[in-house]
Enzyme design. Structure first.
Site, PDB file in Angstrom:
ATOM      1  N   TYR A 224     -10.099 -31.375  78.057  1.00  0.00           N
ATOM      2  CA  TYR A 224      -9.146 -32.494  77.914  1.00  0.00           C
ATOM      3  C   TYR A 224      -7.715 -31.992  78.094  1.00  0.00           C
ATOM      4  O   TYR A 224      -6.966 -32.508  78.930  1.00  0.00           O
ATOM      5  CB  TYR A 224      -9.342 -33.122  76.540  1.00  0.00           C
ATOM      6  CG  TYR A 224      -8.498 -34.354  76.268  1.00  0.00           C
ATOM      7  CD1 TYR A 224      -8.764 -35.563  76.896  1.00  0.00           C
ATOM      8  CD2 TYR A 224      -7.450 -34.311  75.340  1.00  0.00           C
ATOM      9  CE1 TYR A 224      -8.004 -36.700  76.628  1.00  0.00           C
ATOM     10  CE2 TYR A 224      -6.690 -35.439  75.066  1.00  0.00           C
ATOM     11  CZ  TYR A 224      -6.962 -36.632  75.710  1.00  0.00           C
ATOM     12  OH  TYR A 224      -6.202 -37.760  75.430  1.00  0.00           O
ATOM     13  N   ASP A 225      -7.349 -30.957  77.315  1.00  0.00           N
ATOM     14  CA  ASP A 225      -5.957 -30.473  77.330  1.00  0.00           C
ATOM     15  C   ASP A 225      -5.553 -29.998  78.723  1.00  0.00           C
ATOM     16  O   ASP A 225      -4.504 -30.375  79.246  1.00  0.00           O
ATOM     17  CB  ASP A 225      -5.782 -29.295  76.360  1.00  0.00           C
ATOM     18  CG  ASP A 225      -6.138 -29.644  74.928  1.00  0.00           C
ATOM     19  OD1 ASP A 225      -6.631 -30.754  74.692  1.00  0.00           O
ATOM     20  OD2 ASP A 225      -5.929 -28.798  74.044  1.00  0.00           O
TER      21      ASP A 225
ATOM     22  N   VAL B 128      -9.826 -40.143  63.833  1.00  0.00           N
ATOM     23  CA  VAL B 128      -9.710 -40.087  62.385  1.00  0.00           C
ATOM     24  C   VAL B 128      -9.445 -41.466  61.755  1.00  0.00           C
ATOM     25  O   VAL B 128     -10.040 -41.793  60.723  1.00  0.00           O
ATOM     26  CB  VAL B 128      -8.649 -39.042  61.959  1.00  0.00           C
ATOM     27  CG1 VAL B 128      -7.233 -39.455  62.343  1.00  0.00           C
ATOM     28  CG2 VAL B 128      -8.742 -38.742  60.489  1.00  0.00           C
ATOM     29  N   VAL B 129      -8.595 -42.279  62.359  1.00  0.00           N
ATOM     30  CA  VAL B 129      -8.254 -43.557  61.717  1.00  0.00           C
ATOM     31  C   VAL B 129      -9.486 -44.466  61.678  1.00  0.00           C
ATOM     32  O   VAL B 129      -9.833 -45.022  60.628  1.00  0.00           O
ATOM     33  CB  VAL B 129      -7.070 -44.244  62.438  1.00  0.00           C
ATOM     34  CG1 VAL B 129      -6.829 -45.626  61.866  1.00  0.00           C
ATOM     35  CG2 VAL B 129      -5.807 -43.397  62.327  1.00  0.00           C
TER      36      VAL B 129
ATOM     37  N   ASP C  56      -8.521 -27.099  66.282  1.00  0.00           N
ATOM     38  CA  ASP C  56      -7.926 -28.346  65.765  1.00  0.00           C
ATOM     39  C   ASP C  56      -6.443 -28.071  65.447  1.00  0.00           C
ATOM     40  O   ASP C  56      -6.136 -27.226  64.619  1.00  0.00           O
ATOM     41  CB  ASP C  56      -8.686 -28.745  64.495  1.00  0.00           C
ATOM     42  CG  ASP C  56      -8.497 -30.197  64.129  1.00  0.00           C
ATOM     43  OD1 ASP C  56      -9.447 -30.971  64.309  1.00  0.00           O
ATOM     44  OD2 ASP C  56      -7.407 -30.543  63.641  1.00  0.00           O
TER      45      ASP C  56
ATOM     46  N   PHE D  58     -12.212 -43.075  59.194  1.00  0.00           N
ATOM     47  CA  PHE D  58     -11.915 -43.267  57.767  1.00  0.00           C
ATOM     48  C   PHE D  58     -12.062 -44.742  57.376  1.00  0.00           C
ATOM     49  O   PHE D  58     -12.606 -45.065  56.323  1.00  0.00           O
ATOM     50  CB  PHE D  58     -10.496 -42.777  57.439  1.00  0.00           C
ATOM     51  CG  PHE D  58     -10.365 -41.267  57.379  1.00  0.00           C
ATOM     52  CD1 PHE D  58     -11.445 -40.430  57.620  1.00  0.00           C
ATOM     53  CD2 PHE D  58      -9.141 -40.675  57.061  1.00  0.00           C
ATOM     54  CE1 PHE D  58     -11.317 -39.048  57.572  1.00  0.00           C
ATOM     55  CE2 PHE D  58      -9.003 -39.292  57.002  1.00  0.00           C
ATOM     56  CZ  PHE D  58     -10.084 -38.475  57.267  1.00  0.00           C
TER      57      PHE D  58
END
Ligand code: NAD
Ligand code: UDP
Length: 317
Positions: free
Chosen positions: A152-153, A194-195, A280, A198
């Site tokens: 990806y990067d 993450v959002v 990460d 969660f």
């Protein structure tokens, strides 16, 4: 700013237009009076995000993989096609690099033939695990070229290179946005970011999974702010090429985010800690001075306002 009123109605191609960001961009550009051609291969999305647009007279959907050439007539190209969540882009890493690199070459070729202005959805990931904080556009980054995030990067870094070489070599009108973590309605519930993770965990009363000790930070931008930034960049003066950081400088630890979500959902979930994935990034915060100066843009919706709106969306699903 309403581009339709300032520059007339345009034929706009959005690759990845059925995805999370792309579908919001479709909504906004249609509302502004433009013709939108949404191109997507549905690798990480479904038609659900754009079902409400299928009957719109100015909307057209085309199933197509950007790693293959595309022949259409357009004035603007927003190149968003690429899986964005780590679990998705790591599922088939070779395809991820192909999508970024071959996709950029194909869309730049299309821009060259049609004379269209083209915007690349780049990413804060090009800074890797940054040693400079917050990150200005002048920072070259600290990226592992052979790790599990590299597809990806490095794919996105190579796409940026291609954009600037097409500008130098062919004088193409390009725009490069470096997007920082963006969230909002229409993220996939199983997207892995993450959002959404969660919120879904909290709503279902499951454990909230923090990777590592939760001290790593991210800066979260609500999708409406981001879409405004993308459009302002696309319609900015031709000499504004970017890269331009687009993100919300409000920085939170992942632990703080988990606590906020649990409180807002009023959930009985408990927080559990799982191993931190390889490479990460430990911190991330955009320096948005360039966006403020060149685009007159800054985000308006803080996390405390955007999170409840996103929670409402997932509650209704
Ligand atoms: P998303 O996964 O919801 O959207 C990506 C879309 O691209 C999906 O609809 C997917 O089906 C499509 N796609 C993938 N490969 C394709 C291919 N080969 N051909 C055609 N379509 C293809 O992700 P998103 O969050 O909406 O991200 C959109 C863009 O913004 C991506 O390029 C991403 O790298 C970039 N970005 C997003 C964020 C963020 O926080 N949301 C941050 C930085 C950069
Ligand atoms: N993360 C987490 N729990 C989850 C999903 C993600 O703790 O269930 C962490 C992840 O390790 C990272 C941060 O949240 O440190 C943001 O992850 P995301 O995948 O959303 O974006 P990115 O790492 O690409 O910024």
């Amino acid at each position: 700013m309403n581009p339709a009123s300032s520059g007339g109605s345009r034929r706009v191609l959005i690759t990845g237009g059925a995805g999370f960001l792309g579908s919001h961009l479709c909504d906004r550009l249609l509302a502004d009076g433009h013709d939108v051609l949404c191109v997507d291969n549905f690798y990480t999305s479904t038609r659900r995000n754009i079902t409400h647009l299928l009957e719109h007279p100015n909307f057209e959907l085309m199933r197509h993989d950007v790693t293959f050439p595309l022949y259409v007539e357009v004035d603007r190209i927003y190149n968003l096609a690429c899986p964005a969540s780590p679990i998705h882009y790591q599922r088939d890493p070779v395809q991820t690099t192909k999508t970024s690199v071959h996709g950029a070459i194909n869309m730049l070729g299309l821009a060259k033939r049609t004379g269209a202005r083209i915007l690349q959805a780049s990413t804060s990931e090009i800074y890797g695990d940054p040693e400079l904080h917050p990150q200005p556009e002048s920072y070259w980054g600290n990226v592992n070229p052979i790790g599990i995030r590299s597809c990806y990067d490095e794919g996105k870094r190579c796409a940026e290179t291609l954009f600037f070489d097409y500008r130098r070599q062919h004088n193409l009108p390009i725009k490069v946005a470096r997007i920082f973590n963006t969230y909002g309605p229409r993220m996939l519930p199983n997207d892995g970011r993450v959002v959404s993770n969660f919120i879904v965990q909290a709503l279902e009363g499951r454990d909230i999974t923090i990777y590592g000790d939760g001290s790593q930070t991210r800066s979260f931008c609500f999708v409406d702010d981001l879409v405004e930034g993308l459009i302002r960049l696309m319609e900015s003066d031709e000499e504004v090429t970017g890269p331009v950081n687009l993100g919300n400088p409000g920085e939170f630890s992942i632990r703080k985010l988990a606590e906020k979500v649990v409180r807002l959902v009023d959930s009985g979930s408990t927080i559990v800690y799982e191993p931190l994935p390889q490479d990460d990034p430990t911190q991330r915060q955009p320096d948005i001075r360039h966006a403020r100066e060149a685009l007159g843009w800054e985000p308006k919706i803080p996390l405390d306002e955007g999170l409840p709106r996103t929670i409402d969306y997932f509650r209704d699903l």
